[in-house]
Design a protein around this motif. Structure first.
Motif, mmCIF file in Angstrom:
data_model
loop_
_atom_site.group_PDB
_atom_site.id
_atom_site.type_symbol
_atom_site.label_atom_id
_atom_site.label_comp_id
_atom_site.label_asym_id
_atom_site.label_seq_id
_atom_site.Cartn_x
_atom_site.Cartn_y
_atom_site.Cartn_z
ATOM 1 N N ASP A 42 0.831 -1.206 0.000
ATOM 2 C CA ASP A 42 0.000 0.000 0.000
ATOM 3 C C ASP A 42 0.865 1.255 0.000
ATOM 4 O OD1 ASP A 42 -2.365 -1.524 0.137
ATOM 5 O OD2 ASP A 42 -2.299 -1.545 2.331
ATOM 6 N N VAL A 43 1.896 1.243 0.830
ATOM 7 C CA VAL A 43 2.788 2.398 0.914
ATOM 8 C C VAL A 43 3.534 2.589 -0.407
ATOM 9 C CG1 VAL A 43 4.797 3.383 2.084
ATOM 10 C CG2 VAL A 43 3.041 2.172 3.403
ATOM 11 N N ILE A 44 4.057 1.507 -0.966
ATOM 12 C CA ILE A 44 4.777 1.580 -2.243
ATOM 13 C C ILE A 44 3.871 2.136 -3.335
ATOM 14 C CG2 ILE A 44 5.806 0.179 -4.084
ATOM 15 C CD1 ILE A 44 6.935 -1.599 -1.777
ATOM 16 N N HIS A 45 2.620 1.681 -3.358
ATOM 17 C CA HIS A 45 1.669 2.155 -4.365
ATOM 18 C C HIS A 45 1.468 3.669 -4.253
ATOM 19 C CE1 HIS A 45 -1.778 2.438 -6.973
ATOM 20 N NE2 HIS A 45 -2.455 3.022 -5.985
ATOM 21 N N ILE A 46 1.304 4.163 -3.037
ATOM 22 C CA ILE A 46 1.096 5.597 -2.841
ATOM 23 C C ILE A 46 2.335 6.389 -3.251
ATOM 24 C CG2 ILE A 46 0.854 7.368 -1.058
ATOM 25 C CD1 ILE A 46 -1.294 5.626 0.196
ATOM 26 N N VAL A 47 3.507 5.911 -2.873
ATOM 27 C CA VAL A 47 4.737 6.609 -3.250
ATOM 28 C C VAL A 47 4.883 6.640 -4.771
ATOM 29 C CG1 VAL A 47 7.256 6.546 -3.156
ATOM 30 C CG2 VAL A 47 5.918 6.195 -1.072
ATOM 31 N N GLU A 48 4.642 5.507 -5.427
ATOM 32 C CA GLU A 48 4.749 5.458 -6.883
ATOM 33 C C GLU A 48 3.734 6.388 -7.543
ATOM 34 O OE1 GLU A 48 4.298 1.273 -7.654
ATOM 35 O OE2 GLU A 48 6.468 0.950 -7.673
ATOM 36 N N MET A 49 2.541 6.459 -6.976
ATOM 37 C CA MET A 49 1.476 7.275 -7.544
ATOM 38 C C MET A 49 1.818 8.769 -7.488
ATOM 39 S SD MET A 49 -2.531 6.916 -6.552
ATOM 40 C CE MET A 49 -2.340 7.602 -4.910
ATOM 41 N N HIS A 50 2.574 9.172 -6.481
ATOM 42 C CA HIS A 50 2.875 10.585 -6.287
ATOM 43 C C HIS A 50 4.290 10.979 -6.705
ATOM 44 C CE1 HIS A 50 -0.891 11.580 -4.347
ATOM 45 N NE2 HIS A 50 -0.777 10.484 -3.621
ATOM 46 N N THR A 51 5.065 10.054 -7.244
ATOM 47 C CA THR A 51 6.423 10.368 -7.676
ATOM 48 C C THR A 51 6.398 10.998 -9.063
ATOM 49 O OG1 THR A 51 7.342 8.563 -6.387
ATOM 50 C CG2 THR A 51 8.718 9.432 -8.143
ATOM 51 N N LYS A 52 7.036 12.126 -9.170
ATOM 52 C CA LYS A 52 7.146 12.829 -10.451
ATOM 53 C C LYS A 52 8.610 12.860 -10.845
ATOM 54 C CE LYS A 52 2.834 13.932 -9.793
ATOM 55 N NZ LYS A 52 1.855 12.967 -10.179
ATOM 56 N N THR A 53 8.893 12.688 -12.120
ATOM 57 C CA THR A 53 10.264 12.751 -12.630
ATOM 58 C C THR A 53 10.405 13.986 -13.502
ATOM 59 O OG1 THR A 53 10.460 10.348 -12.600
ATOM 60 C CG2 THR A 53 12.016 11.535 -13.990
ATOM 61 N N VAL A 54 11.429 14.763 -13.231
ATOM 62 C CA VAL A 54 11.690 15.967 -14.023
ATOM 63 C C VAL A 54 13.091 15.889 -14.617
ATOM 64 C CG1 VAL A 54 10.132 17.436 -12.685
ATOM 65 C CG2 VAL A 54 12.520 17.255 -12.008
ATOM 66 N N ALA A 55 13.245 16.490 -15.788
ATOM 67 C CA ALA A 55 14.553 16.558 -16.431
ATOM 68 C C ALA A 55 15.280 17.783 -15.913
ATOM 69 C CB ALA A 55 14.391 16.633 -17.942
ATOM 70 N N LEU A 56 16.537 17.614 -15.585
ATOM 71 C CA LEU A 56 17.357 18.745 -15.158
ATOM 72 C C LEU A 56 17.826 19.513 -16.401
ATOM 73 C CD1 LEU A 56 19.457 16.967 -12.409
ATOM 74 C CD2 LEU A 56 17.600 18.599 -12.062
ATOM 75 N N PRO A 57 18.128 20.805 -16.254
ATOM 76 C CA PRO A 57 18.649 21.564 -17.398
ATOM 77 C C PRO A 57 19.938 20.938 -17.933
ATOM 78 C CG PRO A 57 18.094 23.036 -15.577
ATOM 79 C CD PRO A 57 18.003 21.631 -15.046
ATOM 80 N N ALA A 58 20.219 21.180 -19.186
ATOM 81 C CA ALA A 58 21.422 20.630 -19.826
ATOM 82 C C ALA A 58 22.658 20.974 -19.007
ATOM 83 C CB ALA A 58 21.566 21.171 -21.237
ATOM 84 N N GLY A 59 23.503 19.978 -18.776
ATOM 85 C CA GLY A 59 24.746 20.179 -18.043
ATOM 86 C C GLY A 59 24.641 19.962 -16.549
ATOM 87 N N PHE A 60 23.425 19.857 -16.023
ATOM 88 C CA PHE A 60 23.237 19.609 -14.603
ATOM 89 C C PHE A 60 22.966 18.127 -14.380
ATOM 90 C CE2 PHE A 60 22.617 24.077 -14.847
ATOM 91 C CZ PHE A 60 23.003 24.578 -13.621
ATOM 92 N N MET A 61 23.504 17.598 -13.296
ATOM 93 C CA MET A 61 23.320 16.184 -12.977
ATOM 94 C C MET A 61 23.003 16.037 -11.493
ATOM 95 S SD MET A 61 24.028 14.459 -15.797
ATOM 96 C CE MET A 61 24.694 12.848 -15.556
ATOM 97 N N TYR A 62 22.202 15.024 -11.178
ATOM 98 C CA TYR A 62 22.010 14.623 -9.789
ATOM 99 C C TYR A 62 23.053 13.549 -9.531
ATOM 100 C CZ TYR A 62 19.934 12.776 -5.538
ATOM 101 O OH TYR A 62 19.731 12.368 -4.241
ATOM 102 N N VAL A 63 23.945 13.806 -8.584
ATOM 103 C CA VAL A 63 25.116 12.949 -8.386
ATOM 104 C C VAL A 63 25.145 12.395 -6.968
ATOM 105 C CG1 VAL A 63 27.646 12.929 -8.367
ATOM 106 C CG2 VAL A 63 26.434 14.278 -10.068
ATOM 107 N N GLY A 64 25.490 11.118 -6.865
ATOM 108 C CA GLY A 64 25.794 10.503 -5.582
ATOM 109 C C GLY A 64 27.284 10.228 -5.548
ATOM 110 N N MET A 65 27.946 10.628 -4.465
ATOM 111 C CA MET A 65 29.389 10.419 -4.343
ATOM 112 C C MET A 65 29.674 9.737 -3.018
ATOM 113 S SD MET A 65 30.936 13.970 -5.866
ATOM 114 C CE MET A 65 32.438 13.172 -6.462
ATOM 115 N N GLU A 66 30.743 8.935 -2.997
ATOM 116 C CA GLU A 66 31.115 8.280 -1.746
ATOM 117 C C GLU A 66 32.598 8.404 -1.484
ATOM 118 O OE1 GLU A 66 29.815 4.257 -1.985
ATOM 119 O OE2 GLU A 66 31.278 3.690 -3.473
ATOM 120 N N SER A 67 32.930 8.317 -0.186
ATOM 121 C CA SER A 67 34.324 8.412 0.242
ATOM 122 C C SER A 67 35.086 7.152 -0.160
ATOM 123 C CB SER A 67 34.396 8.617 1.758
ATOM 124 O OG SER A 67 33.805 7.523 2.426
#
Length: 94
Positions: free
Chosen positions: A55-80
């Motif tokens: 039920d929780v997964i369904h609600i999260v999926e229902m309300h998740t929106k995906t947007v494109a970032l402007p050219a040259g911008f990235m969402y990055v994950g980095m680790e030590s």
């Protein structure tokens, strides 16, 4: 996932305020976010009292929106180097 060049990796580390030894392990040109209404639906589930993980997964999926970032911008994950610390953020790789 997009692989960053060494200079982009250094730039991302600098913008996120971490050591240049941090390595990008994820990079994407899109960003997922939850709209405000999902909290209301989750609170309603809690008020109803009997709900499952599905039920929780369904609600999260229902309300998740995906947007494109402007050219040259990235969402990055980095680790030590020792993989004990991770940081995420949007960086300008232009």
């Amino acid at each position: 996932m997009t692989k960053l060049s060494p200079s982009q990796n250094q730039s991302a580390a600098k913008q996120l305020g971490v050591a240049e030894t941090y390595t990008a392990f994820t990079a994407t040109a899109t960003l997922d976010f939850l709209d405000d209404a999902y909290r209301q639906d989750l609170f309603q589930l809690q008020d109803d009292g009997d709900f499952s993980a599905d039920d929780v997964i369904h609600i999260v999926e229902m309300h998740t929106k995906t947007v494109a970032l402007p050219a040259g911008f990235m969402y990055v994950g980095m680790e030590s180097e020792n993989r004990k610390h991770q940081i995420f953020g949007v960086v300008d790789l232009n």
